[in-house]
Design a protein around this motif. Structure first.
Motif, PDB file in Angstrom:
ATOM      1  N   VAL A 140     -13.859   5.898 -10.776  1.00  0.00           N
ATOM      2  CA  VAL A 140     -14.224   4.524 -10.421  1.00  0.00           C
ATOM      3  C   VAL A 140     -13.530   3.514 -11.331  1.00  0.00           C
ATOM      4  O   VAL A 140     -12.991   2.502 -10.867  1.00  0.00           O
ATOM      5  CB  VAL A 140     -15.755   4.338 -10.477  1.00  0.00           C
ATOM      6  N   LEU A 141     -13.521   3.787 -12.630  1.00  0.00           N
ATOM      7  CA  LEU A 141     -12.913   2.854 -13.577  1.00  0.00           C
ATOM      8  C   LEU A 141     -11.414   2.705 -13.330  1.00  0.00           C
ATOM      9  O   LEU A 141     -10.872   1.587 -13.316  1.00  0.00           O
ATOM     10  CB  LEU A 141     -13.163   3.316 -15.011  1.00  0.00           C
ATOM     11  N   VAL A 142     -10.727   3.813 -13.106  1.00  0.00           N
ATOM     12  CA  VAL A 142      -9.289   3.738 -12.818  1.00  0.00           C
ATOM     13  C   VAL A 142      -9.060   3.033 -11.483  1.00  0.00           C
ATOM     14  O   VAL A 142      -8.127   2.240 -11.333  1.00  0.00           O
ATOM     15  CB  VAL A 142      -8.668   5.148 -12.814  1.00  0.00           C
ATOM     16  N   GLY A 143      -9.938   3.312 -10.514  1.00  0.00           N
ATOM     17  CA  GLY A 143      -9.811   2.648  -9.217  1.00  0.00           C
ATOM     18  C   GLY A 143      -9.943   1.142  -9.322  1.00  0.00           C
ATOM     19  O   GLY A 143      -9.231   0.395  -8.653  1.00  0.00           O
ATOM     20  N   LEU A 144     -10.854   0.684 -10.174  1.00  0.00           N
ATOM     21  CA  LEU A 144     -11.014  -0.757 -10.375  1.00  0.00           C
ATOM     22  C   LEU A 144      -9.784  -1.365 -11.034  1.00  0.00           C
ATOM     23  O   LEU A 144      -9.377  -2.485 -10.708  1.00  0.00           O
ATOM     24  CB  LEU A 144     -12.259  -1.029 -11.222  1.00  0.00           C
ATOM     25  N   LEU A 145      -9.167  -0.631 -11.965  1.00  0.00           N
ATOM     26  CA  LEU A 145      -7.952  -1.122 -12.606  1.00  0.00           C
ATOM     27  C   LEU A 145      -6.812  -1.274 -11.599  1.00  0.00           C
ATOM     28  O   LEU A 145      -5.992  -2.183 -11.703  1.00  0.00           O
ATOM     29  CB  LEU A 145      -7.520  -0.162 -13.723  1.00  0.00           C
ATOM     30  N   GLU A 146      -6.779  -0.381 -10.622  1.00  0.00           N
ATOM     31  CA  GLU A 146      -5.687  -0.391  -9.645  1.00  0.00           C
ATOM     32  C   GLU A 146      -5.978  -1.249  -8.424  1.00  0.00           C
ATOM     33  O   GLU A 146      -5.097  -1.458  -7.584  1.00  0.00           O
ATOM     34  CB  GLU A 146      -5.403   1.041  -9.162  1.00  0.00           C
ATOM     35  N   LEU A 147      -7.194  -1.742  -8.313  1.00  0.00           N
ATOM     36  CA  LEU A 147      -7.663  -2.341  -7.062  1.00  0.00           C
ATOM     37  C   LEU A 147      -6.741  -3.419  -6.524  1.00  0.00           C
ATOM     38  O   LEU A 147      -6.446  -3.469  -5.329  1.00  0.00           O
ATOM     39  CB  LEU A 147      -9.079  -2.909  -7.263  1.00  0.00           C
ATOM     40  N   ARG A 148      -6.251  -4.300  -7.375  1.00  0.00           N
ATOM     41  CA  ARG A 148      -5.446  -5.433  -6.916  1.00  0.00           C
ATOM     42  C   ARG A 148      -3.940  -5.158  -6.998  1.00  0.00           C
ATOM     43  O   ARG A 148      -3.139  -6.066  -6.811  1.00  0.00           O
ATOM     44  CB  ARG A 148      -5.806  -6.682  -7.724  1.00  0.00           C
ATOM     45  N   ASP A 149      -3.589  -3.920  -7.272  1.00  0.00           N
ATOM     46  CA  ASP A 149      -2.175  -3.562  -7.359  1.00  0.00           C
ATOM     47  C   ASP A 149      -1.680  -3.174  -5.973  1.00  0.00           C
ATOM     48  O   ASP A 149      -2.115  -2.171  -5.402  1.00  0.00           O
ATOM     49  CB  ASP A 149      -1.980  -2.403  -8.344  1.00  0.00           C
ATOM     50  N   ARG A 150      -0.751  -3.966  -5.447  1.00  0.00           N
ATOM     51  CA  ARG A 150      -0.267  -3.735  -4.082  1.00  0.00           C
ATOM     52  C   ARG A 150       0.384  -2.369  -3.926  1.00  0.00           C
ATOM     53  O   ARG A 150       0.291  -1.740  -2.866  1.00  0.00           O
ATOM     54  CB  ARG A 150       0.726  -4.833  -3.712  1.00  0.00           C
ATOM     55  N   TYR A 151       1.073  -1.907  -4.951  1.00  0.00           N
ATOM     56  CA  TYR A 151       1.865  -0.699  -4.819  1.00  0.00           C
ATOM     57  C   TYR A 151       1.168   0.563  -5.323  1.00  0.00           C
ATOM     58  O   TYR A 151       1.510   1.658  -4.904  1.00  0.00           O
ATOM     59  CB  TYR A 151       3.200  -0.873  -5.562  1.00  0.00           C
ATOM     60  N   PHE A 152       0.213   0.413  -6.228  1.00  0.00           N
ATOM     61  CA  PHE A 152      -0.410   1.602  -6.823  1.00  0.00           C
ATOM     62  C   PHE A 152      -1.908   1.702  -6.544  1.00  0.00           C
ATOM     63  O   PHE A 152      -2.551   2.641  -7.004  1.00  0.00           O
ATOM     64  CB  PHE A 152      -0.173   1.608  -8.340  1.00  0.00           C
ATOM     65  N   GLY A 153      -2.479   0.748  -5.810  1.00  0.00           N
ATOM     66  CA  GLY A 153      -3.902   0.786  -5.525  1.00  0.00           C
ATOM     67  C   GLY A 153      -4.305   2.066  -4.814  1.00  0.00           C
ATOM     68  O   GLY A 153      -3.745   2.429  -3.780  1.00  0.00           O
TER      69      GLY A 153
END
Length: 368
Positions: A140-153
């Motif tokens: 969940v924590l990593v997912g939140l970090l990636e959430l707004r990343d267009r290419y790595f979300g």
């Protein structure tokens, strides 16, 4: 001495399954379909516990509880797991089908003070619960970090699922799948050290820029090596860009010198990169990406890992070659709810477009 339990559910199959599970634990069970039927049973039968599956027909749970307690002092009313109370809320996003399947041992825990032999869960079971919880929190924590990343979300969650599935088929011991899953989640943490303009650059990278990108491996290792995880994930992260023929980095390991977890991550990482959009290119189809893995088996990738991965990917992406990624328009005025649902969708590899209102949704649709 056995206790008497009353099971209340409007659905006959549910009643029978709950009753069977409790009877297997040595309880005496009576059944009722509605709140009124339940009250009639409580009036005439010495019931110790009432187990309610959701809200009984024709009566709210609190009403039933109050009437039962007034009729039979000491009788307890226990609500079983039900999707009803949380349907339509953000809470449901973290739940899956398994959250609504009650096993016999779970039912027994809902009924306290039962005169049954007490058995402690074996250490392996407790360790499994802790492991699952730890991996879920990190996911969940990593997912939140990636959430707004267009290419790595969503890429880390997808990598975890694929890597674990491959490891479960290749590993001889039960610890390796957890080890590989955690390394998949944390393998690219060092990307935070790479300047955003380099990651988003549309043209070819210079040698200096390429060195900065490669340095994300060492940065990631530095971030996790001081944490005392119960798994040896540092070597897996350090070597997941090695190549099977020895031309990778950072140490030029070859073949089985490369940890098996790193060889798995190398294949998973390459596949997800190929099927994802990048600033300098469009995403490949899954079929094309799998062909590329096959073409580079024995040079860039471990052939055995590629062979297992083909089976896993076909099972997880059965229609992807035909349809590509699904695009989902998500409309809700609650930003927190949108973010939670969006994370769930991108973790399942769906492209998401968010809108806070109907007008925004219409604009998004018109924009294509």
């Amino acid at each position: 001495m056995f206790r008497n339990c009353l099971v209340v559910s409007a659905h006959p199959p549910v009643r029978e399954r709950l009753a069977a599970a409790l009877r297997e634990r040595g309880l005496t069970v009576t059944l009722a379909a509605t709140g009124d039927e339940a009250l009639a049973v409580v009036k005439h039968v010495a019931v110790d516990t009432v187990l309610v599956d959701g809200a009984p027909v024709g009566m709210k749970l609190e009403t039933l509880r109050r009437k039962v307690e007034s009729m039979r002092s000491g009788c307890r009313v226990v609500a079983a797991t039900s999707v009803g109370p949380i349907k339509g809320t953000a809470e449901i996003l973290r739940l899956g089908e398994d959250d609504f399947l009650l096993r016999a041992r779970d039912l027994a825990r809902l009924v306290p003070d039962v005169d049954l032999p007490k058995t402690e869960a074996p250490p392996a079971t407790r360790e499994r619960v802790v492991t699952t919880a730890l991996l879920s929190v990190i996911d969940v924590l990593v997912g939140l970090l990636e959430l707004r990343d267009r290419y790595f979300g969503g890429s880390s969650h997808q990598a975890m699922r694929l890597a674990r599935a491959v490891a479960e088929r290749l590993a001889a011991d039960p610890e390796t799948p957890d080890e590989v899953a955690l390394a998949a989640l944390l393998r690219d943490l060092g990307r935070a050290d790479v300047p955003a303009d380099i990651l988003q650059q549309k043209g070819e990278l210079s040698d200096a820029q390429r060195d900065l990108v490669r340095a994300h491996v060492d940065a990631g290792v530095r971030l996790v090596e001081s944490i005392e995880f119960p798994w040896k994930i540092v070597p897996l992260i350090r070597h997941h860009h090695e190549r099977y023929d020895g031309t990778g980095y950072p140490d030029g390991l070859r073949g089985r010198e490369i940890p098996i977890g790193s060889r798995i991550l190398a294949v998973v990482d390459a596949f997800l990169a190929m099927v994802s959009e990048r600033p300098h290119r469009q995403a490949m189809s899954a079929a094309h990406a799998l062909d590329e893995l096959i073409r580079h088996a024995g040079t860039q990738f471990d052939p055995e890992v590629v062979e297992i991965f083909l089976t896993v990917a076909e099972g997880m992406y059965p229609r992807r070659a035909e349809h590509g990624r699904y695009r989902v328009l998500l409309v809700d005025g609650d930003e927190e709810y949108r973010n939670l649902l969006r994370m769930r969708l991108i973790n399942d590899d769906h492209e998401t477009i968010c809108a806070a209102s109907v007008d925004e949704a219409l604009e998004a649709l018109l924009a294509g």
